[in-house]
Scaffold this active site. Structure first.
Site, PDB file in Angstrom:
ATOM      1  N   GLN A  46       5.905 -13.443 -10.793  1.00 48.07           N
ATOM      2  CA  GLN A  46       6.861 -13.427 -11.902  1.00 48.07           C
ATOM      3  C   GLN A  46       8.205 -12.864 -11.485  1.00 48.07           C
ATOM      4  O   GLN A  46       9.227 -13.527 -11.541  1.00 48.07           O
ATOM      5  CB  GLN A  46       6.308 -12.568 -13.042  1.00 48.07           C
ATOM      6  CG  GLN A  46       5.101 -13.139 -13.731  1.00 48.07           C
ATOM      7  CD  GLN A  46       4.724 -12.342 -14.986  1.00 48.07           C
ATOM      8  OE1 GLN A  46       5.370 -11.349 -15.338  1.00 48.07           O
ATOM      9  NE2 GLN A  46       3.695 -12.788 -15.677  1.00 48.07           N
ATOM     10  N   GLY A  47       8.177 -11.592 -11.036  1.00 45.59           N
ATOM     11  CA  GLY A  47       9.403 -10.808 -10.855  1.00 45.59           C
ATOM     12  C   GLY A  47      10.396 -11.479  -9.921  1.00 45.59           C
ATOM     13  O   GLY A  47      11.576 -11.642 -10.240  1.00 45.59           O
ATOM     14  N   ARG A 288       4.819   1.641  -7.565  1.00 43.25           N
ATOM     15  CA  ARG A 288       3.611   1.230  -8.288  1.00 43.25           C
ATOM     16  C   ARG A 288       2.409   2.151  -8.165  1.00 43.25           C
ATOM     17  O   ARG A 288       1.664   2.346  -9.122  1.00 43.25           O
ATOM     18  CB  ARG A 288       3.169  -0.120  -7.756  1.00 43.25           C
ATOM     19  CG  ARG A 288       3.692  -1.183  -8.574  1.00 43.25           C
ATOM     20  CD  ARG A 288       3.281  -2.494  -8.042  1.00 43.25           C
ATOM     21  NE  ARG A 288       4.357  -3.384  -8.404  1.00 43.25           N
ATOM     22  CZ  ARG A 288       4.474  -4.608  -7.982  1.00 43.25           C
ATOM     23  NH1 ARG A 288       3.594  -5.093  -7.144  1.00 43.25           N
ATOM     24  NH2 ARG A 288       5.463  -5.342  -8.378  1.00 43.25           N
ATOM     25  N   HIS A 349      -4.113  -5.996  -7.921  1.00 39.90           N
ATOM     26  CA  HIS A 349      -2.997  -6.946  -7.844  1.00 39.90           C
ATOM     27  C   HIS A 349      -2.752  -7.469  -6.437  1.00 39.90           C
ATOM     28  O   HIS A 349      -2.520  -8.652  -6.248  1.00 39.90           O
ATOM     29  CB  HIS A 349      -1.757  -6.211  -8.371  1.00 39.90           C
ATOM     30  CG  HIS A 349      -0.505  -7.024  -8.413  1.00 39.90           C
ATOM     31  ND1 HIS A 349      -0.384  -8.132  -9.231  1.00 39.90           N
ATOM     32  CD2 HIS A 349       0.683  -6.900  -7.755  1.00 39.90           C
ATOM     33  CE1 HIS A 349       0.839  -8.649  -9.076  1.00 39.90           C
ATOM     34  NE2 HIS A 349       1.493  -7.920  -8.172  1.00 39.90           N
TER      35      HIS A 349
HETATM   36  P1  FAD Z   1      -1.653 -17.383  -2.123  1.00 45.17           P
HETATM   37  O1  FAD Z   1      -0.405 -17.753  -2.804  1.00 45.17           O
HETATM   38  O2  FAD Z   1      -2.641 -16.623  -2.892  1.00 45.17           O
HETATM   39  O3  FAD Z   1      -2.353 -18.716  -1.592  1.00 45.17           O
HETATM   40  C1  FAD Z   1      -3.652 -18.683  -1.043  1.00 45.17           C
HETATM   41  C2  FAD Z   1      -4.126 -20.105  -0.894  1.00 45.17           C
HETATM   42  O4  FAD Z   1      -5.306 -20.146  -0.106  1.00 45.17           O
HETATM   43  C3  FAD Z   1      -4.480 -20.782  -2.201  1.00 45.17           C
HETATM   44  O5  FAD Z   1      -3.993 -22.095  -2.158  1.00 45.17           O
HETATM   45  C4  FAD Z   1      -6.016 -20.786  -2.203  1.00 45.17           C
HETATM   46  O6  FAD Z   1      -6.597 -21.813  -2.961  1.00 45.17           O
HETATM   47  C5  FAD Z   1      -6.269 -20.993  -0.724  1.00 45.17           C
HETATM   48  N1  FAD Z   1      -7.593 -20.571  -0.264  1.00 45.17           N
HETATM   49  C6  FAD Z   1      -8.178 -19.349  -0.374  1.00 45.17           C
HETATM   50  N2  FAD Z   1      -9.387 -19.358   0.216  1.00 45.17           N
HETATM   51  C7  FAD Z   1      -9.574 -20.615   0.718  1.00 45.17           C
HETATM   52  C8  FAD Z   1     -10.619 -21.252   1.417  1.00 45.17           C
HETATM   53  N3  FAD Z   1     -11.765 -20.623   1.726  1.00 45.17           N
HETATM   54  N4  FAD Z   1     -10.471 -22.556   1.768  1.00 45.17           N
HETATM   55  C9  FAD Z   1      -9.347 -23.245   1.443  1.00 45.17           C
HETATM   56  N5  FAD Z   1      -8.321 -22.684   0.771  1.00 45.17           N
HETATM   57  C10 FAD Z   1      -8.434 -21.386   0.407  1.00 45.17           C
HETATM   58  N6  FAD Z   1       4.945 -10.937  -5.011  1.00 45.17           N
HETATM   59  C11 FAD Z   1       6.291 -10.870  -4.950  1.00 45.17           C
HETATM   60  O7  FAD Z   1       6.854 -10.691  -3.873  1.00 45.17           O
HETATM   61  N7  FAD Z   1       7.032 -11.010  -6.079  1.00 45.17           N
HETATM   62  C12 FAD Z   1       6.474 -11.219  -7.302  1.00 45.17           C
HETATM   63  O8  FAD Z   1       7.174 -11.381  -8.290  1.00 45.17           O
HETATM   64  C13 FAD Z   1       5.057 -11.274  -7.386  1.00 45.17           C
HETATM   65  N8  FAD Z   1       4.455 -11.424  -8.589  1.00 45.17           N
HETATM   66  C14 FAD Z   1       3.095 -11.566  -8.617  1.00 45.17           C
HETATM   67  C15 FAD Z   1       2.477 -11.804  -9.845  1.00 45.17           C
HETATM   68  C16 FAD Z   1       1.113 -12.028  -9.896  1.00 45.17           C
HETATM   69  C17 FAD Z   1       0.444 -12.278 -11.228  1.00 45.17           C
HETATM   70  C18 FAD Z   1       0.351 -12.006  -8.704  1.00 45.17           C
HETATM   71  C19 FAD Z   1      -1.120 -12.266  -8.752  1.00 45.17           C
HETATM   72  C20 FAD Z   1       0.960 -11.729  -7.497  1.00 45.17           C
HETATM   73  C21 FAD Z   1       2.335 -11.505  -7.444  1.00 45.17           C
HETATM   74  N9  FAD Z   1       2.968 -11.232  -6.238  1.00 45.17           N
HETATM   75  C22 FAD Z   1       4.330 -11.152  -6.188  1.00 45.17           C
HETATM   76  C23 FAD Z   1       2.230 -11.246  -4.987  1.00 45.17           C
HETATM   77  C24 FAD Z   1       2.436 -12.609  -4.333  1.00 45.17           C
HETATM   78  O9  FAD Z   1       2.462 -13.609  -5.327  1.00 45.17           O
HETATM   79  C25 FAD Z   1       1.347 -12.956  -3.352  1.00 45.17           C
HETATM   80  O10 FAD Z   1       1.093 -11.874  -2.518  1.00 45.17           O
HETATM   81  C26 FAD Z   1       1.789 -14.131  -2.502  1.00 45.17           C
HETATM   82  O11 FAD Z   1       2.145 -15.201  -3.339  1.00 45.17           O
HETATM   83  C27 FAD Z   1       0.686 -14.526  -1.556  1.00 45.17           C
HETATM   84  O12 FAD Z   1       1.002 -15.769  -0.993  1.00 45.17           O
HETATM   85  P2  FAD Z   1      -0.015 -16.403   0.041  1.00 45.17           P
HETATM   86  O13 FAD Z   1       0.561 -17.711   0.442  1.00 45.17           O
HETATM   87  O14 FAD Z   1      -0.335 -15.434   1.086  1.00 45.17           O
HETATM   88  O15 FAD Z   1      -1.369 -16.594  -0.786  1.00 45.17           O
HETATM   89  C1  SIN Z   2       6.009  -8.250 -10.889  1.00 42.10           C
HETATM   90  O1  SIN Z   2       6.704  -9.161 -11.297  1.00 42.10           O
HETATM   91  O2  SIN Z   2       5.923  -7.161 -11.458  1.00 42.10           O
HETATM   92  C2  SIN Z   2       5.216  -8.462  -9.655  1.00 42.10           C
HETATM   93  C3  SIN Z   2       6.081  -8.237  -8.499  1.00 42.10           C
HETATM   94  C4  SIN Z   2       5.279  -8.037  -7.257  1.00 42.10           C
HETATM   95  O3  SIN Z   2       4.053  -8.015  -7.272  1.00 42.10           O
HETATM   96  O4  SIN Z   2       5.937  -7.862  -6.236  1.00 42.10           O
END
Ligand code: FAD
Ligand code: SIN
Length: 521
Positions: A46-47, A288, A349
């Site tokens: 979101q943020g 946090r 989170h």
């Molecule tokens: P993800 O985006 O989680 O992607 C993981 C992928 O792997 C998915 O496609 C999933 O299906 C796939 N996968 C998992 N296991 C397997 C498997 N066994 N086989 C095949 N595919 C698999 N961070 C910020 O910096 N700013 C924000 O504003 C922020 N807001 C957030 C709000 C929420 C509600 C949440 C939950 C997190 C937020 N975060 C934020 C944290 C941030 O979103 C995540 O840390 C970041 O998006 C992680 O990206 P990623 O590509 O590593 O993993």
């Molecule tokens: C939030 O929007 O509060 C989430 C931001 C983050 O996890 O970095």
């Protein structure tokens, strides 16, 4: 069935998609993802994304904020690299079509979040992750070198172990040759042989009973890497977001972005008292770990099930304009955020630790890279600064892609990989057993390895976990493979690593708060 690709990318969040787009210029890429392409933690962000954009801010300030939030446990050279590479990586996101909100004068509208000394969060309304995902998915779908496999579940990465060699944690030349992946629609295991494999499977929120993470976050990539004997680090640092909407039964818990506190909303208890200043002079905008712990303490003292985030009294036109999704969601639950405080609770989170990687995202296994939330890069230390996670994902995906571009020419496919041995029996009672074990796991982690820990709680957690570990391994060994049993097994693996590393740490620091230990300064 065997398939060969230059690059196998596991996961379609920001880390996986941005890596895939970059390496696609140097070879054939296959992205496997266990549900649909957009479903990921990224989608729910979101943020926004933190970066130094204007002169009033500076790299030094962003570096210091990151180090302070992380309890001075981050690696300084990594923090410096990420902060100074941020503007270039964000420029690329914008060139790929991501929109960030601007003010009337054309400048970016930068938000503030806990632990930031400046307004430096680029965002798109309160749905930044969805917007970033949209733009990258458009590009990925158009790229002729990228094959997308949705509903494909990565089961295990392939190493010498699958060629019959004995691999231990002391083996120094472990090499990755690809992965076994399950086509979930046909329940068939395919062998994907790759020159380079990139794990981008995200976090672990689902091992707790209240989490902001969608149900894909079950620690699969970390568990796969651990089983392959990669080094995993800093797992004890599990971040609880202080402000998820209190709406019992809803999973994942809906997040109320920290940017709302940056906008002026304050945390209060049910008596209307702004209690945060009692715990930290930064009040509602402290990092946090501090805010989540303070809310936990207040709830324990009062016996209340939630506290409030109060945005009433703020400029309501701007409030709704900045947070339209939150406004709509709350209104659907009869909470008008202009008039009513929002009931909130902390929720699991983000995982700060993960698969240990170097500056280029390389793990301790040859030709295996990891990025995003599944990786431990050294950026976050003992507690992640808000909005540094999306940033970490794009900076490291870029670095890994740049290294891959030079390496790929010299890597040969391994041609002697066996297919998966699919022996097993499906037990009629299997699904209910898996569901029960998962519930027990959530209880163990929530009750004993949550925001506040103690020696006895950790000891008890390990004892309880060993029981469900043993039962699950027995079930796994006699069942035909299913994503659910794999997720359970992976989640138990990561829970074990969290408890083990939490027990090993001898001081309370950042997100690891153990009442029996002194605080590390
Ligand atoms: P993800 O985006 O989680 O992607 C993981 C992928 O792997 C998915 O496609 C999933 O299906 C796939 N996968 C998992 N296991 C397997 C498997 N066994 N086989 C095949 N595919 C698999 N961070 C910020 O910096 N700013 C924000 O504003 C922020 N807001 C957030 C709000 C929420 C509600 C949440 C939950 C997190 C937020 N975060 C934020 C944290 C941030 O979103 C995540 O840390 C970041 O998006 C992680 O990206 P990623 O590509 O590593 O993993
Ligand atoms: C939030 O929007 O509060 C989430 C931001 C983050 O996890 O970095």
């Amino acid at each position: 069935m065997q398939k060969r690709v230059d690059f196998l990318v596991i996961g379609s969040g920001l880390a996986g998609l941005s890596y895939a787009l970059k390496v696609a210029n140097y070879g054939k890429v296959c992205i496997v993802t266990k549900t649909e392409l957009p479903e990921s933690n990224t989608r729910y962000a979101q943020g926004g994304i933190a970066a130094v954009t204007y002169k009033s801010d500076s790299y030094e300030k962003h570096i210091n904020d990151t180090l302070i939030a992380g309890g001075n446990m981050s690696k300084r050279e990594i923090v410096e690299m990420v902060v100074s590479d941020a503007p270039a990586r964000i420029k690329e996101l914008i060139e790929m079509g991501t929109n960030f909100d601007k003010k009337n004068n054309g400048e970016y509208d930068l938000a503030k979040e806990g632990g930031h000394s400046e307004n430096r969060i680029l965002h798109y309304k309160d749905i930044t992750g969805q917007e970033i995902g949209r733009s990258l998915i458009e590009q990925v779908k158009k790229h002729p070198n990228i094959l997308i496999k949705e509903h494909y579940f990565a089961v295990d990465i392939i190493t010498q172990h699958h060629l019959g060699e004995i691999i231990t944690r002391d083996t120094t030349d472990i090499e990755c040759y690809g992965a076994y992946v399950m086509d979930m629609k046909n329940n068939k295991i395919e062998t994907i042989i790759s020159k380079i494999t990139y794990i981008a499977t995200g976090g672990i929120g689902n091992i707790y009973n209240v989490t902001t993470n969608p149900n894909i976050a079950t620690g699969d990539g970390i568990a796969m890497a651990y089983r392959a004997k990669a080094v995993i680090e800093n797992m004890e640092f599990v971040q609880f977001h202080p402000t998820s909407l209190y709406n019992p039964g809803e999973r994942p818990s809906f997040l109320i972005t920290e940017a709302m506190r940056g906008f002026g909303a304050v945390i209060k208890n049910q008596n209307g008292e702004k209690f945060m200043k009692k715990y930290d002079k930064r009040g509602s905008l402290a990092p946090r770990d501090i805010v989540a712990r303070s809310i936990d303490t207040e709830m324990k003292i009062s016996g209340d099930e939630f506290v409030y985030l109060d945005a009433t009294g703020l400029n309501f036109t701007e409030l709704i304009n900045h947070f339209p999704n939150i406004y709509k969601k709350c209104l659907n639950l009869d909470i008008d955020i202009i008039k009513n405080p929002i009931p909130i609770v902390p929720a699991a989170h983000y995982l700060c630790g993960g698969i240990k990687v170097n500056k280029a995202g390389k793990t301790t296994i040859k030709h295996l890279y990891a990025g995003g939330e599944s990786a431990y890069t050294g950026l976050h230390g003992a507690n992640r600064l808000a909005s540094n996670s999306l940033l970490e994902a794009i900076v490291f995906a870029h670095n890994s892609a740049m290294e891959a571009k030079d390496l790929i020419k010299d890597i040969k496919f391994n041609t002697i990989i066996n297919n998966w041995d699919d022996y097993g029996l499906t037990l009629p009672e299997e699904m209910i057993l898996i569901t029960q074990e998962y519930k027990e796991l959530e209880q163990i982690m929530t009750n004993y390895v949550g925001i506040v820990r103690s020696n006895i709680r950790l000891k008890r957690a390990l004892k309880r976990l060993s029981i469900i570990h043993k039962e699950t391994e027995e079930l796994y060994n006699k069942s035909i493979l299913s994503p659910k049993i794999c997720e359970l097994r992976n989640s138990i693996n990561v829970a074990f690593l969290i408890i083990k590393m939490a027990k090993r740490r001898k001081k309370s620091i950042g997100l690891h708060y153990n009442v029996d230990l002194p605080t590390q300064n």
